[in-house]
Design a protein around this motif. Structure first.
Motif, PDB file in Angstrom:
ATOM      1  N   UNK A  25     -36.420  75.969  55.441  1.00 36.40           N
ATOM      2  CA  UNK A  25     -37.227  77.068  54.908  1.00 36.40           C
ATOM      3  C   UNK A  25     -38.184  77.550  55.990  1.00 36.40           C
ATOM      4  N   UNK A  26     -38.624  78.822  55.938  1.00 31.91           N
ATOM      5  CA  UNK A  26     -39.610  79.298  56.915  1.00 31.91           C
ATOM      6  C   UNK A  26     -40.856  78.409  56.901  1.00 31.91           C
ATOM      7  N   UNK A  27     -41.321  78.051  58.101  1.00 31.86           N
ATOM      8  CA  UNK A  27     -42.507  77.224  58.209  1.00 31.86           C
ATOM      9  C   UNK A  27     -42.250  75.738  58.009  1.00 31.86           C
ATOM     10  N   UNK A  28     -40.998  75.337  57.722  1.00 34.54           N
ATOM     11  CA  UNK A  28     -40.634  73.927  57.547  1.00 34.54           C
ATOM     12  C   UNK A  28     -39.747  73.516  58.716  1.00 34.54           C
ATOM     13  N   UNK A  29     -40.097  72.423  59.394  1.00 35.95           N
ATOM     14  CA  UNK A  29     -39.372  72.009  60.586  1.00 35.95           C
ATOM     15  C   UNK A  29     -38.015  71.407  60.229  1.00 35.95           C
ATOM     16  N   UNK A  30     -37.030  71.716  61.060  1.00 34.75           N
ATOM     17  CA  UNK A  30     -35.709  71.080  60.968  1.00 34.75           C
ATOM     18  C   UNK A  30     -35.643  69.999  62.036  1.00 34.75           C
ATOM     19  N   UNK A  31     -35.209  68.791  61.648  1.00 32.68           N
ATOM     20  CA  UNK A  31     -35.165  67.653  62.567  1.00 32.68           C
ATOM     21  C   UNK A  31     -33.879  67.696  63.384  1.00 32.68           C
ATOM     22  N   UNK A  32     -33.990  68.109  64.654  1.00 33.72           N
ATOM     23  CA  UNK A  32     -32.842  68.194  65.553  1.00 33.72           C
ATOM     24  C   UNK A  32     -32.797  66.939  66.418  1.00 33.72           C
ATOM     25  N   UNK A  33     -31.650  66.273  66.439  1.00 37.93           N
ATOM     26  CA  UNK A  33     -31.460  65.061  67.239  1.00 37.93           C
ATOM     27  C   UNK A  33     -30.427  65.356  68.324  1.00 37.93           C
TER      28      UNK A  33
END
Length: 773
Positions: A736-744
């Motif tokens: 969602x906008x403003x919510x971080x996505x955890x990229x590994x």
């Protein structure tokens, strides 16, 4: 030197000489005679018994496998002092000589060691010279071999009538049992038979001579084992005893094993074959083929493999080995034939691994030319745009050839070669036709390929012998692609679903049919429960038959056999194939197979491989403002009361044409309104990437590649609900906008990071990664 000292030295020298003789290397007694070879199934049932090179039937059984009762009965009848004499029993010889000389019944007085010497050297012992030679040979045997070795050899060479020698062959031929399975009556019968085998071997029942001999031995047995009186009824009852025909089961399978083993084959070849399943499938195959004879189908082959250990469970090379009219002795399991479309699941899995498709990717089923090659579908029609899922299940040829043409490394040819398919010609020779069965494969190779799908992409060769350990497996496909293809194949409806509605139960087959060019071969290959089943129908002379169509002739046989196995083994369950940890589910727009934008009206769930599967934001559906008065696109100054919003599909012109050809024309968007300078309007702000930071190089610990998190964060226009993240064009996931996505990240270097919102607006930034010192 005193006489006592001289005698002691002489005895010591004799003992030393005997010790040297005993310890001197010598071949085992079994090596002195040719042996038969018994081919056994996985439970020890006899499949086939090959004669020894001298025409005798001998099955060598270690003494440890002999039942103690049989050993004791033989010694009680033949040589009670076996363990106490040096190979010759002088009192017994003297008694026999006196009885014979006085005109009584001829007696030999031979010990087991003497009888073994006669059997090994085939001596004539009815005269004095022969008897003396037999005595010398027996003493020499005793000097060189242990009592256990001599007793073992005798029990394996004793004559049992005709060309049958040894208790192993006799128990199999006369009682259909292994020696350790004999009851007391049968044990006593085998103990007395070698004394007069030709007189006592039955024709269709027990002879009087045999019955009298074993009852005499039973009386002596009771003196040693009083408790055996409880078995009097068993022993005194007429013995069911007749020579059985040599078994000849699974002839193509056993014949191949014996041919490979040659003359040096061991006494036993224990296989992975299950005779119960072999017999069941042979019976069902004959029943299934009977009504097909009216359409000219009279031959088939079947291969059943356990995917857990790659052991062959059933191998039927033809419908009837003895039928020369169908060339029944040809082994259809090993024969190389065109596989039709049965290779398509492997092609789709390979394309998934190379990031060309996911299950709901849209492919084109339309007339296409690849130079001079123009593949056609079996029905002669084209369906236009079609999902990869449906294209595989419906076996569309054109999309498959298109995928094959797009493959990178490995190509389909090199992939098949690496997975055990012995394609004899060059890749250029086969070309793209290999996709549709333009090469040659055997049922063995095809079973290995489908077992690879069932085993998460690990390829292993088939096992035929029980002593062969399962191979560790070689990675040829990812677990993710294997899982997705198996999931698609399980959706393939049965040909008889009008009367049997398939459900996703524990034994739902994952299967695919194939029809070779010219209707020469009909195939079905698939996986159900722990088994891989491959069936073929055709003619070994290559004759064409319009009835040889995979879905119409081979698929019904496949399900007939699978249902029979399911009934015979109700405890069967589907081996665990959990979702691979990397694989994920994502919602896509059904029409395009891409991530849905805000205007997509119909959505579906599909599997995808993060960072590999080709997923982007769908731009097919767009919401347009229509001026209801003119039917054209509304201008910015059009009154709200005159505007209606409608969603249209925006396809490339090529796909629009395909939809029209398939009878599914798409509604074209209306023309623009006469807006003049007011035609350009604002469309909102593109997403703004906040993390990672621009111009910053991120350091990753080497031991944490694939685990260390870099947060991906972006802000977006107020109407945006979902952001989609990509690295180097490969879809990672959503947030969602403003919510971080955890990229590994799993790789260092420079990468193109991009984010798109659900209206199609996007932003990009370079992401630089390095390993920390």
């Amino acid at each position: 030197m005193s006489r006592a000292r001289l005698a002691a030295l002489s005895l010591l020298a004799l003992a030393a000489l005997l010790l040297i003789v005993r310890l001197w290397p010598r071949p085992p007694l079994a090596a002195r005679i040719p042996l038969s070879t018994a081919v056994l199934d996985s439970r020890g049932e006899l499949l086939r018994l090959r004669l020894a090179s001298d025409g005798q039937l001998r099955l060598w059984q270690p003494l440890s496998d002999m039942p103690p009762a049989l050993i004791e009965a033989v010694l009680l009848h033949e040589d009670r002092h076996f363990y106490w004499h040096p190979g010759v029993n002088p009192p017994a010889l003297l008694r026999a000589a006196l009885v014979t000389a006085s005109g009584g019944a001829r007696q030999g007085g031979s010990t087991l060691s003497m009888q073994l010497a006669r059997l090994l050297e085939r001596r004539h012992t009815r005269n004095l010279a022969g008897k003396l030679g037999q005595i010398g040979a027996a003493l020499w045997l005793e000097a060189r071999y242990s009592k256990r070795e001599i007793l073992e050899a005798y029990l394996n060479l004793a004559p049992y009538g005709g060309n049958v020698q040894g208790v192993g062959a006799a128990a199999r031929l006369y009682f259909g049992k292994r020696p350790r399975e004999l009851d007391l009556a049968q044990t006593l019968a085998l103990a007395v038979l070698p004394q007069a085998p030709n007189a006592r071997v039955p024709g269709t029942g027990e002879t009087e001579s045999l019955r009298a001999a074993r009852l005499r031995l039973y009386a002596r047995w009771l003196a040693v084992h009083p408790a055996a009186a409880e078995q009097r009824a068993l022993v005194e009852a007429p013995l069911r005893f007749q020579r059985r025909a040599l078994p000849f089961r699974a002839p193509h399978f056993t014949g191949a094993l014996l041919a490979e083993a040659g003359e040096t084959a061991p006494a036993e070849l224990k296989t992975t074959l299950d005779l119960r399943l072999q017999s069941l499938l042979e019976q069902r195959l004959r029943q299934h083929l009977a009504p097909l004879a009216r359409v000219g189908i009279d031959n088939a082959a079947v291969l059943l493999v356990d995917s857990r250990d790659l052991g062959v469970r059933a191998w039927i090379g033809s419908a009837d080995w003895f039928n020369a009219g169908i060339h029944g002795q040809v082994d259809g399991v090993s024969a190389r034939r065109s596989p039709g479309s049965t290779l398509k699941p492997l092609l789709y899995a390979l394309a998934m691994d190379q990031g060309l498709i996911h299950p709901l990717s849209v492919l084109k089923d339309a007339p296409t030319y690849f130079g001079p090659y123009a593949p056609e579908n079996n029905d002669g029609a084209f369906l236009g745009p079609i999902s990869a899922h449906d294209a595989l299940i419906r076996s569309r040829n054109v999309p498959a050839v298109q995928l094959s043409a797009q493959l990178r490394e490995p190509s389909l040819y090199r992939f098949l070669k690496s997975a055990g398919v012995a394609l004899p010609r060059s890749e250029r020779h086969y070309g793209l036709a290999l996709t549709l069965g333009g090469g040659e494969v055997s049922m063995v190779e095809l079973a290995q390929l489908y077992a690879m799908l069932a085993n998460r992409g690990l390829w292993r060769p088939l096992r035929r012998l029980a002593e062969e350990p399962p191979a560790p497996g070689e990675r040829r496909l990812s677990a993710d692609a294997s899982f997705m293809v198996m999931d698609i194949l399980r959706d393939n409806p049965r040909p008889d679903e009008a009367v049997w509605r398939p459900t996703r139960n524990r034994l739902t087959p994952a299967w695919k049919t194939g029809t070779s060019w010219g209707f020469r071969d009909a195939w079905t290959a698939g996986v159900f429960g722990p088994y891989v089943l491959v069936v073929w129908l055709g003619n070994f002379d290559g004759r064409s038959n319009p009835a040889l169509v995979g879905i119409r002739s081979a698929a019904p046989l496949f399900f007939d056999l699978a249902d029979a196995i399911r009934v015979a083994e109700p405890e069967l369950v589907e081996p665990a194939f959990p979702q691979p940890p990397r694989l994920a589910r994502v919602e896509v727009c059904t029409a395009s197979g891409d991530l849905p934008n805000a205007d997509c009206p119909q959505r579906s769930q599909t599997w995808y491989i993060p960072g590999v599967s080709p997923i982007r934001l769908s731009t097919v559906h767009r919401r347009l403002r229509i001026d209801r008065r003119s039917g054209r696109l509304a201008c910015p100054d059009t009154p709200a009361s005159a505007v209606v919003e409608e969603v249209y599909e925006f396809w490339p012109s090529e796909l629009m044409r395909l939809y029209a050809q398939a009878g599914m024309p798409r509604r074209a968007p209306p023309p623009p309104g006469d807006c003049g300078l007011l035609a350009t309007t604002a469309v909102g702000e593109a997403p703004s990437i906040r993390s990672p930071l621009a111009g910053v190089e991120y350091a990753l610990r080497p031991e944490q590649l694939g685990q260390q998190v870099i947060p991906l964060l972006a802000h977006a226009d107020g109407a945006v609900r979902t952001l989609y993240w990509f690295v180097d064009g490969s879809y990672l996931g959503s947030s969602a906008p403003g919510v971080a996505y955890a990229y590994r990240p799993t790789q260092t270097g420079r990468h193109q990071l991009s984010v798109s919102d659900d209206t199609g607006r996007s932003s990009a930034r370079e992401l630089r990664l390095r390993l920390s010192d």
